[in-house]
Write an enzyme that holds these catalytic residues in place. Sequence first.
Site, PDB file in Angstrom:
ATOM      1  N   GLY A   8       0.837  -1.206   0.000  1.00 18.23           N
ATOM      2  CA  GLY A   8       0.000   0.000   0.000  1.00 18.23           C
ATOM      3  C   GLY A   8       0.867   1.249   0.000  1.00 18.23           C
ATOM      4  N   GLN A  12      -1.438   7.463   1.619  1.00 17.14           N
ATOM      5  CA  GLN A  12      -1.009   8.671   2.324  1.00 17.14           C
ATOM      6  C   GLN A  12       0.266   8.442   3.142  1.00 17.14           C
ATOM      7  OE1 GLN A  12      -3.419   9.887   5.627  1.00 17.14           O
ATOM      8  NE2 GLN A  12      -2.713  12.010   5.583  1.00 17.14           N
ATOM      9  N   TYR A 142     -14.400  -1.205   9.686  1.00 18.12           N
ATOM     10  CA  TYR A 142     -12.970  -0.877   9.758  1.00 18.12           C
ATOM     11  C   TYR A 142     -12.442  -1.167  11.168  1.00 18.12           C
ATOM     12  CZ  TYR A 142      -8.840   2.237   9.665  1.00 18.12           C
ATOM     13  OH  TYR A 142      -7.576   2.775   9.740  1.00 18.12           O
ATOM     14  N   ILE A 172      -4.086  11.055  10.453  1.00 18.22           N
ATOM     15  CA  ILE A 172      -2.753  11.524  10.045  1.00 18.22           C
ATOM     16  C   ILE A 172      -2.915  12.699   9.087  1.00 18.22           C
ATOM     17  CG2 ILE A 172      -0.602  10.892   8.873  1.00 18.22           C
ATOM     18  CD1 ILE A 172      -0.788   9.349  11.443  1.00 18.22           C
TER      19      ILE A 172
END
Length: 319
Positions: A8, A12, A142, A172
């Site tokens: 991944g 971000q 999640y 974040i």
Amino acid sequence: MKNILITGALGQIGSELITFLGKRYGKEKVIASDIKSMPEGMINQIGIFEYIDCLDAQEIYSVIKKYRIDTIFHLAAVLSSAGEKNPQLAWKVNINGLYNVLEIAREYKCAVFTPSSIAAFGPSTPKDNTPQETIQRPNTIYGLTKVTGELLCDYYYSKYGVDTRGVRFPGIISYAALPGGGTTDYAVEIFYDALKYKKYTCFLDKNTSLDMMYMPDGLKAAVNLMEADPSRLKHRNAYNVTAESFNPGQLSGEIKKYIPDFEMNYDVDPMRQAIADSWPNRLDDTAAREDWGWFPDYDLKAMTKDMIEKLKVKLQVSV
Ligand code: AKB
């Protein structure tokens, strides 16, 4: 950490972790992977890039063998808001992907960093100074995958001796790559819109306090934990970490110090508001501070100043 794989890696966190680890361990030691193809603009930043869909164990295996990987930063995941829109996909990516990584780590003796999240807590968790060990009954898919992931990683550590470590990341905030599909994304979007349009419509209520962290602290947390002396770790998956806790009203007030005519509006999205309301206001990260020396460098003030300075250059705007 000799040869490192990031899954991944175009997300971000991953897109900044590549450079961070490359500077520390050597660019040729960091293998970035994703299901997306590498954007041209990142060619100089990324040493080696491989396509990996974490749902395909063979694809992970071949990269682990090819580069003799000993450490995996497993970042491929579906976040909270995207997860509520497609719970089946969130479960598949977050659980089956992690399972594949752990199985390979067991066989090839790799250390594994997997981020957990403030989402691993739920409405019955104490909201303020949320303890390291407390009630974890999240009500989002999640969050469910994060609790399951924490338990699975602990299981692989105690059963097979896999060196699994993790932190419970807050929202974040960063300027290099946009987050995608999270509930804390407002805290990044607001900076872009403030600089571009001098106004932002927030999807969370003004008073919704959440833990947040500026990217340099997030990278430091992940890497310092992986470099920590294992004999000092009383917990594995996952450590509470935080840097700042604020609500949209407070963030908007801080941005106004730099952009006085910035206008903040609210159009609350019930789904994302419900997710945010189920999460803590502020975590207690004493265990991380005591066990591996965690401390953040950025608070709301320092983060806002740096975000505005960096984004002004990136977006080529002056305010
Ligand atoms: C999200 O909002 O889903 C993430 C998280 C807090 O894990 N940023």
